[in-house]
Scaffold this active site. Structure first.
Site, PDB file in Angstrom:
ATOM      1  N   ARG A 110     -29.116  62.183  55.443  1.00 60.97           N
ATOM      2  CA  ARG A 110     -29.024  61.115  54.451  1.00 60.97           C
ATOM      3  C   ARG A 110     -29.383  61.689  53.088  1.00 60.97           C
ATOM      4  NH1 ARG A 110     -33.332  57.188  52.758  1.00 60.97           N
ATOM      5  NH2 ARG A 110     -32.224  55.703  51.482  1.00 60.97           N
TER       6      ARG A 110
ATOM      7  N   HIS B 256     -30.514  56.063  44.539  1.00 61.01           N
ATOM      8  CA  HIS B 256     -31.910  56.381  44.830  1.00 61.01           C
ATOM      9  C   HIS B 256     -32.606  56.621  43.481  1.00 61.01           C
ATOM     10  CE1 HIS B 256     -34.599  57.891  48.299  1.00 61.01           C
ATOM     11  NE2 HIS B 256     -35.377  57.828  47.233  1.00 61.01           N
TER      12      HIS B 256
ATOM     13  N   GLU C  36     -36.266  56.134  56.470  1.00 62.62           N
ATOM     14  CA  GLU C  36     -37.293  57.062  55.982  1.00 62.62           C
ATOM     15  C   GLU C  36     -38.587  56.816  56.731  1.00 62.62           C
ATOM     16  OE1 GLU C  36     -38.158  57.137  51.777  1.00 62.62           O
ATOM     17  OE2 GLU C  36     -36.022  57.149  51.263  1.00 62.62           O
TER      18      GLU C  36
ATOM     19  N   GLU D 163     -34.659  51.285  48.526  1.00 65.13           N
ATOM     20  CA  GLU D 163     -35.908  50.661  48.101  1.00 65.13           C
ATOM     21  C   GLU D 163     -35.808  49.965  46.745  1.00 65.13           C
ATOM     22  OE1 GLU D 163     -39.272  53.241  48.499  1.00 65.13           O
ATOM     23  OE2 GLU D 163     -38.849  53.694  50.591  1.00 65.13           O
TER      24      GLU D 163
ATOM     25  N   TYR E 181     -43.896  53.700  55.653  1.00 64.10           N
ATOM     26  CA  TYR E 181     -44.934  54.729  55.533  1.00 64.10           C
ATOM     27  C   TYR E 181     -46.309  54.203  55.934  1.00 64.10           C
ATOM     28  CZ  TYR E 181     -41.403  57.494  53.217  1.00 64.10           C
ATOM     29  OH  TYR E 181     -40.266  58.210  52.977  1.00 64.10           O
TER      30      TYR E 181
HETATM   31  C1  FCB Z   1     -40.079  56.471  49.333  1.00 65.65           C
HETATM   32  C2  FCB Z   1     -38.929  57.014  48.541  1.00 65.65           C
HETATM   33  C3  FCB Z   1     -38.706  58.487  48.720  1.00 65.65           C
HETATM   34  C4  FCB Z   1     -40.013  59.251  48.795  1.00 65.65           C
HETATM   35  C5  FCB Z   1     -40.920  58.626  49.806  1.00 65.65           C
HETATM   36  C6  FCB Z   1     -42.221  59.341  49.990  1.00 65.65           C
HETATM   37  O1  FCB Z   1     -40.586  55.339  48.695  1.00 65.65           O
HETATM   38  O2  FCB Z   1     -37.737  56.346  48.884  1.00 65.65           O
HETATM   39  O3  FCB Z   1     -37.889  58.946  47.669  1.00 65.65           O
HETATM   40  O4  FCB Z   1     -40.590  59.293  47.546  1.00 65.65           O
HETATM   41  O5  FCB Z   1     -41.190  57.302  49.463  1.00 65.65           O
END
Ligand code: FCB
Length: 479
Positions: free
Chosen positions: A88, A132, A383, A177, A309
């Site tokens: 990606r 992005h 991600e 995002e 995350y």
């Molecule tokens: C996300 C982003 C990516 C990277 C990660 C750690 O928010 O999409 O570009 O910065 O965090």
């Protein structure tokens, strides 16, 4: 007595993913490409922002980054050595359509065309993200995402990208995002373009949504029928600190302005009434949202990409001292229009090098909640990963056991969600390479592959080898 199989199945001690589960890694254009003035590319808001003193740690910029623009062949070889099934990447809008208006730039498209061909030759499926975060600076000068026109421009750019690459790229995501673009870009100002106005942040959110709708329509009209269209949202798994009604309301408010501001119009028919009420003093929604906008934003999607995350733990203001770093970055300005009073707390337990709580249960809960809220919509993790202060050992290698542990725990959570009925189709590790981590610069390293920014040498970390074994066996160890 209990039956014992004559021979233990090969799967004993491992958690297997469904056949066809797609294993990939992700990057983004400004974070890795460099070559910011080559091939007709014009500046994006991140060029301007990173060159503004004080905005990025260490004064770092994406001018060179991982030099991927020149080294993409080496990087694709690296991907094929890891056994990646999908990659990606994002297209830099100011490379494809300099200035954000008018015809496509052949040299810019040619770069992505060569990258796509290289990936296909290596047996790696290309997955393209249209946006992005690198808005052409000219469009920002005309108001950026706070201006409705930017959504229309985004739809046109999507058509140019799809016309050039749609014959070979079968999976597309529109925005990455949009929460960060709107609320960090125009609210707290810790991301480009660095504006700090709650009304602009909400306007940006709506125009990002509308841009997503316009891009989805353009992609549908241009791509072959088998192509799939998605969006990548950093859905926040929001937990209340206590069961106190005031804390529950704080969680509801953040869920509205973090998640449902996007999923509402994209997937559920329109903006939620509670979001509109919470922010009625900030923007006039009736003027902002024109007739037909919500229908356009709600164009059907084939897949929802989730970037995860860490979770968010929130309370009403009365609950004592709070850890606001996660919520606000280094800015005194809030990224939460209408809910500035909500307190953010650091969840208990270990943290990554970003100071983010390690909480794989948050991913499980988020996947289950999203499945229940949007039945029938396939999901993918677009991600997931972690920054840690990687240290090169005496043997010259990076034994990043902390990252392996993070990946293992989060993949186990994905596995459990699938077993419990969530339709998760794939997983993209963030990130293939160490790269320009936005306002944190190069200090924070998320890569499975280490990058020496002086020599541009790539060194796979232990996590890269672990991930290759995961892909090869379509499984992780059961711990
Ligand atoms: C996300 C982003 C990516 C990277 C990660 C750690 O928010 O999409 O570009 O910065 O965090």
């Amino acid at each position: 007595m209990y039956p014992t199989p004559a021979t233990a199945p090969a799967s004993v001690g491992r958690l297997h993913f469904p056949p066809g589960f797609l294993w990939g890694a992700a990057t983004a254009a400004y974070q890795i490409e460099g070559a910011v003035a080559e091939g007709g590319r014009t500046p994006s808001i991140w060029d301007t922002f990173s060159h503004t003193p004080g905005k990025v740690a260490g004064g770092d910029t994406g001018d060179i980054a991982c030099d991927h623009y020149h080294r993409y062949r080496t990087d694709v070889t690296l991907m094929s050595h890891l056994g990646l099934q999908a990659y990606r990447f994002s297209l830099a809008w100011p490379r494809v359509q300099p200035g954000g208006r008018g015809p496509a730039n052949a040299a810019g498209l040619d770069f992505y065309s060569r990258l796509v061909d290289e990936l296909l030759d290596a047996g790696v499926q290309p997955v393209a993200t249209l946006y992005h975060w690198d808005l052409p600076q000219e469009l920002e000068d005309g108001g950026g995402w706070a201006a409705r026109e930017t959504a229309e421009r985004f739809g046109e750019y999507a058509a140019l990208a799809a016309e050039a690459l749609g014959d070979r790229v079968a999976l597309w995501t529109t925005l990455n995002e949009p929460w960060c673009s709107a609320f960090l870009g125009y609210g707290s100002g810790v991301h480009a373009p660095g504006r700090t106005d709650p009304a602009l942040a909400l306007r940006a959110a709506h125009h990002l949504n509308l841009g997503h709708g316009r891009a989805t329509a353009a992609l549908r009209a241009t791509l072959p029928g088998h192509a799939r269209i998605a969006v990548s949202l950093n859905l926040h798994h929001v937990r209340p600190l206590t069961a106190d009604p005031a804390d529950l309301d704080a969680a509801r408010r953040i869920d509205a302005v973090a998640n449902r501001v996007f999923t509402g119009p994209m997937l559920s028919g329109g903006y939620p009434a509670d979001l509109r009420a919470d922010t009625a003093h900030v923007v006039d929604w009736d003027t902002l949202v024109k007739p037909g906008d919500e229908a356009a934003i709600g164009a059907p999607l084939d897949l929802l990409g989730i970037n995860y995350y860490t979770p968010a733990l929130v309370s009403a203001p009365a609950a004592g001292p709070a850890e606001d770093r996660h919520a606000h970055g280094d800015s005194p300005h809030s990224p939460w229009p209408g809910s500035e009073h909500v307190r953010f707390h650091l969840p208990p337990g270990e943290t990554t090098g970003m100071g983010w709580a390690i909480d794989p249960t948050g991913l499980y809960d988020l996947l289950m909640a999203t499945s229940r809220a949007h039945p029938g919509l396939p999901l993918a993790i677009t991600e997931n990963g972690a920054a840690f202060p990687d240290v090169r050992s005496a043997d010259g290698l990076f034994h990043d056991d902390d990252r392996i542990d993070y990946l293992h725990q989060h993949l186990a959570a994905v596995h459990r969600a699938i077993a419990d009925g969530a339709d998760v189709r794939g997983y993209f590790l963030w990130s293939l390479l160490d790269n320009f981590e936005w306002a944190y610069g190069y200090e924070k390293r998320f890569g499975a592959v280490h990058v020496d920014y002086t020599s541009q040498l790539r060194t796979p970390k232990a996590s890269a080898r672990w991930y290759a074994r995961t892909i090869g066996s379509n499984s992780i160890p059961a711990r």
